[in-house]
Design an enzyme around this catalytic site. Structure first.
Site, PDB file in Angstrom:
ATOM      1  N   ASN A  11       0.781  -1.313   0.101  1.00  0.00           N
ATOM      2  CA  ASN A  11      -0.115   0.065  -0.024  1.00  0.00           C
ATOM      3  C   ASN A  11       0.866   1.176  -0.068  1.00  0.00           C
ATOM      4  O   ASN A  11       1.534   1.441   1.055  1.00  0.00           O
ATOM      5  CB  ASN A  11      -0.672   0.110   1.267  1.00  0.00           C
ATOM      6  CG  ASN A  11      -1.650   1.437   1.191  1.00  0.00           C
ATOM      7  OD1 ASN A  11      -1.912   1.924   0.378  1.00  0.00           O
ATOM      8  ND2 ASN A  11      -2.302   1.496   2.589  1.00  0.00           N
ATOM      9  N   LYS A  13       0.100   4.356  -0.155  1.00  0.00           N
ATOM     10  CA  LYS A  13      -0.616   5.433   0.155  1.00  0.00           C
ATOM     11  C   LYS A  13      -0.598   6.799  -0.587  1.00  0.00           C
ATOM     12  O   LYS A  13      -0.391   6.354  -1.731  1.00  0.00           O
ATOM     13  CB  LYS A  13      -0.248   5.605   1.743  1.00  0.00           C
ATOM     14  CG  LYS A  13      -0.054   4.353   2.545  1.00  0.00           C
ATOM     15  CD  LYS A  13      -0.083   4.677   4.214  1.00  0.00           C
ATOM     16  CE  LYS A  13       0.307   3.253   4.878  1.00  0.00           C
ATOM     17  NZ  LYS A  13      -0.052   3.468   6.185  1.00  0.00           N
ATOM     18  N   HIS A  96      -9.712   0.581   5.080  1.00  0.00           N
ATOM     19  CA  HIS A  96      -8.593   0.614   5.740  1.00  0.00           C
ATOM     20  C   HIS A  96      -8.810   1.580   7.027  1.00  0.00           C
ATOM     21  O   HIS A  96      -9.397   2.617   6.959  1.00  0.00           O
ATOM     22  CB  HIS A  96      -7.740   1.248   4.853  1.00  0.00           C
ATOM     23  CG  HIS A  96      -6.220   1.371   5.066  1.00  0.00           C
ATOM     24  ND1 HIS A  96      -5.637   2.223   6.069  1.00  0.00           N
ATOM     25  CD2 HIS A  96      -5.110   0.478   4.848  1.00  0.00           C
ATOM     26  CE1 HIS A  96      -4.416   2.127   6.144  1.00  0.00           C
ATOM     27  NE2 HIS A  96      -4.005   0.856   5.681  1.00  0.00           N
ATOM     28  N   GLU A 168      -5.864  -5.602  10.732  1.00  0.00           N
ATOM     29  CA  GLU A 168      -4.865  -4.300  10.699  1.00  0.00           C
ATOM     30  C   GLU A 168      -5.057  -3.801  11.970  1.00  0.00           C
ATOM     31  O   GLU A 168      -6.081  -2.955  11.870  1.00  0.00           O
ATOM     32  CB  GLU A 168      -4.919  -3.705   9.538  1.00  0.00           C
ATOM     33  CG  GLU A 168      -4.568  -4.006   8.338  1.00  0.00           C
ATOM     34  CD  GLU A 168      -3.890  -3.190   7.382  1.00  0.00           C
ATOM     35  OE1 GLU A 168      -2.456  -3.451   6.946  1.00  0.00           O
ATOM     36  OE2 GLU A 168      -4.361  -2.156   7.192  1.00  0.00           O
TER      37      GLU A 168
HETATM   38  C1  PEP Z   1      -1.090  -0.269   5.693  1.00  0.00           C
HETATM   39  O1  PEP Z   1      -0.883   0.868   5.251  1.00  0.00           O
HETATM   40  O2  PEP Z   1      -2.127  -0.963   5.563  1.00  0.00           O
HETATM   41  C2  PEP Z   1      -0.053  -0.570   6.830  1.00  0.00           C
HETATM   42  C3  PEP Z   1       0.128  -1.915   7.406  1.00  0.00           C
HETATM   43  O3  PEP Z   1       1.087   0.223   6.987  1.00  0.00           O
HETATM   44  P1  PEP Z   1       2.720   0.084   7.558  1.00  0.00           P
HETATM   45  O4  PEP Z   1       2.945  -1.316   7.148  1.00  0.00           O
HETATM   46  O5  PEP Z   1       3.096   1.267   7.202  1.00  0.00           O
HETATM   47  O6  PEP Z   1       1.995  -0.042   9.022  1.00  0.00           O
END
Ligand code: PEP
Length: 261
Positions: A11, A13, A96, A168
């Site tokens: 991701n 972002k 998310h 997550e």
């Molecule tokens: C995400 O963007 O879903 C994520 C898990 O980010 P990070 O790995 O930076 O924690």
């Protein structure tokens, strides 16, 4: 339980413009080998999806939208629909934690997006997870229950095979905090139990569940080795080609066997 194929999602972002994303994809394509037992999915910003879809080798990488609106067409200034993304992406992130907590997306928005993705032949990756406050107050499993029931409310048993779940914990996303593998395992079991209650045992065993939360090349193997985990959702570490390449290598079956010894 978890399938033989591992899934690694990057991701990006709100990083990389069109040119940077193209250069980065080119670099990744030199680093990441095509493996039948690993599927690599890239989630760049919406702006870059069209051009990357023309550049990408579909056997090497699949594309995911980070976000989309749930209506297919109409007067929704500034939005992009799953219908417009159809044919460009194979996957779409939904729910998310940054969408839930920064943009206040509700379970109703999220269930409409899951449904819109499926309707448009895009596989939704439904993200669920508790905040630090919810964890501290012993609400983790209630949150997972509510987000799964809420997010999947419009999805039939047949359609569930198109859906992937990403666990997550919000307190671990982008914070550098690592969840203990035992903690992740327990949460993933709770997710599969909830799916079993909603859709039955076969669905619970076969649904793909990813983990995400500050995973790095260093910690990836520990999470990938957990029973019930089908792959990883990587944010920060996906923006570094070497780290991301290393994570993908760790997902390859041969590496996992070596790491587990
Ligand atoms: C995400 O963007 O879903 C994520 C898990 O980010 P990070 O790995 O930076 O924690």
């Amino acid at each position: 339980m978890a399938s033989n194929k591992k899934i690694i999602v990057g991701n990006w972002k709100m990083n990389l413009n069109v040119q940077e994303a193209s250069l980065y994809l080119h670099r990744l394509s030199k680093i990441i080998e095509i493996r039948r037992d690993v599927e690599v999915i890239l989630a760049p910003t919406t702006l870059t999806l069209q051009s990357l879809s023309l550049q990408v080798n579909g056997r090497q990488f699949k594309l995911a939208a980070q976000n989309f609106y749930w209506r297919d067409h109409g007067s929704y200034t500034g939005e992009v629909s799953a219908t417009q993304l159809r044919g460009i992406v194979q996957y779409g992130l939904v729910g998310h934690s940054e969408r839930r907590h920064i943009f206040n997306e509700s379970d109703k928005d999220i269930r409409n997006k899951v449904e819109a993705a499926v309707r448009n032949n895009i596989r939704p990756i439904l993200c669920v997870g508790e905040t630090a406050w919810e964890r501290a107050n012993g609400e983790t499993y209630d949150v997972l229950h509510d987000q799964l029931v809420g997010g999947l409310a419009n999805i039939t048993s047949d359609e569930l095979s198109r859906v992937m779940i990403a666990y997550e914990p919000v307190w671990a996303v982008g914070t550098g905090q690592n969840a203990l593998p035992t903690y992740v395992s327990a949460a993933v079991s709770a997710i599969r139990n909830q799916i079993e209650q909603l859709y039955g045992k076969i669905a619970a065993d076969s649904i793909q569940v990813l983990y995400g939360g500050s995973v790095t090349a260093h910690s990836a193997a520990d999470y990938l080795a957990l029973p019930g985990i089908d792959g990883l959702l990587i944010g920060g570490a996906s923006l570094n080609a070497d780290s991301f390449g290393e994570i993908v290598r760790k997902a390859h079956r041969g590496s996992l066997i070596v790491e587990r010894k």
